[in-house]
Design an enzyme around this catalytic site. Structure first.
Site, short mmCIF file in Angstrom:
data_model
loop_
_atom_site.label_atom_id
_atom_site.label_comp_id
_atom_site.label_asym_id
_atom_site.label_seq_id
_atom_site.Cartn_x
_atom_site.Cartn_y
_atom_site.Cartn_z
NE ARG A 105 -2.62 1.76 -1.01
CZ ARG A 105 -3.14 1.49 -2.20
NH1 ARG A 105 -4.00 0.49 -2.34
NH2 ARG A 105 -2.81 2.18 -3.25
CE LYS A 139 -1.51 28.51 -6.18
NZ LYS A 139 -2.59 28.98 -7.08
CE LYS A 171 1.72 35.23 -6.19
NZ LYS A 171 1.14 33.89 -5.97
CD GLU A 200 -0.07 38.15 -8.43
OE1 GLU A 200 -0.10 36.92 -8.27
OE2 GLU A 200 -0.49 38.96 -7.60
CG ASP A 221 -3.05 36.47 -10.80
OD1 ASP A 221 -3.15 35.24 -10.98
OD2 ASP A 221 -3.57 37.06 -9.84
#
Length: 285
Positions: A105, A139, A171, A200, A221
């Site tokens: 597993r 992410k 960002k 960004e 973006d």
């Protein structure tokens, strides 16, 4: 952000992860296998593709088996990065039958998850048609970043920055806290990190601000396709462009024709479904 040949993962990146995963699953012992399988029994296990997928994580699966039985032997028929059709045997493992059952597993959890990421990455690369470079993002699943970014490479896509240390991406929150794009870029240049500067932009006005600040890459973006095309025109010869936000497989052919250099897709690592692979174990000698 240049694509590179698929190199094997360094074992130190996954050895401890595998150990902890086995401990989580095994606990004080495999009570079912201990009761039903003679510890002297030998076995063979075939890793079988049940659906069309791109294989990734085979070395991690081998590590899982060998942490239970160091003498497990492996025959690889298709290495990581291979496109498997349903019914394809990717590899065969031979050793203690009990060890194969106990590690099954954990081995499958790694290889199914990583193969799912590789398969989705391959789908986006194929949809791009060679007209735009497909990137991943940060992410990723906590502690699995190295493995998931490896799976992205196995699928033929390209890694963006690995972490906060090896790439500058200013960002919206950075811009607000610094007091504007110009100030943020100037501060980074003063810091002298020696890395390309990416900013960004959420509008064409912000694209102009970033160009005026002299950045290297502009992340577009969630711009519409017409806005993206216009942004690419403004940036041509002055900065590279990266599309981000709302990127789906169905949009890829359209986005690939915008002239942008890159498209980054968080879904490669946060939303890829696991590939359907199984382990068929039989008595061996």
């Amino acid at each position: 952000m240049n694509p590179a040949p698929l190199a094997p993962l360094a074992p130190e990146l996954y050895r401890d992860l595998v150990r902890r995963a086995l401990e989580e699953d095994l606990g004080p012992g495999d009570v079912t296998t201990g009761a039903t399988v003679d510890p002297r029994q030998r076995g063979s296990a075939t890793l079988l593709a049940k659906s069309r997928c791109v294989l990734a994580g085979l070395d991690v699966a081998v590590e899982a088996f060998r942490q239970i039985d160091a003498a497990v032997q492996v025959t690889v028929y298709h290495p990581d990065g291979s496109l498997l059709e349903p019914g394809t045997v990717a590899a065969e493992f031979r050793g203690s039958a009990a060890a194969l059952l106990t590690a099954e597993r954990t081995a499958l959890n790694f290889v199914q998850r990583l193969s799912g990421t590789a398969t989705l990455a391959r789908a986006f690369v194929e949809a791009a048609g060679g007209r735009i470079t497909v990137l991943d993002t940060r992410k990723t699943t906590p502690l699995l970043r190295a493995l998931e970014k490896y799976a992205v490479r196995a699928g033929g896509a390209t890694n963006h920055r690995f972490g906060l240390h090896d790439g500058i991406l200013i960002k919206d929150n950075h811009v607000r806290l610094a007091g504007g794009v110009g100030r943020a870029v100037a501060a980074v240049k003063t810091a002298g990190r020696g890395l390309p500067i990416e900013v960004e932009a959420q509008s064409l006005e912000q694209v102009d601000d970033a160009l005026a600040a002299g950045v290297d890459i502009i992340l577009l973006d969630n711009l519409s396709t017409p806005e993206t095309i216009e942004a690419v025109k403004r940036c041509r010869g002055r900065a590279r462009t990266e599309i981000s936000g709302g990127v789906t497989l169905s949009r890829m052919p359209e986005l690939a024709l915008t002239g942008a250099d890159y498209v980054s897709i968080g879904a490669l690592t946060h939303s890829a479904p696991s590939a359907d692979l199984s382990l068929e174990i039989e008595p061996g000698v």
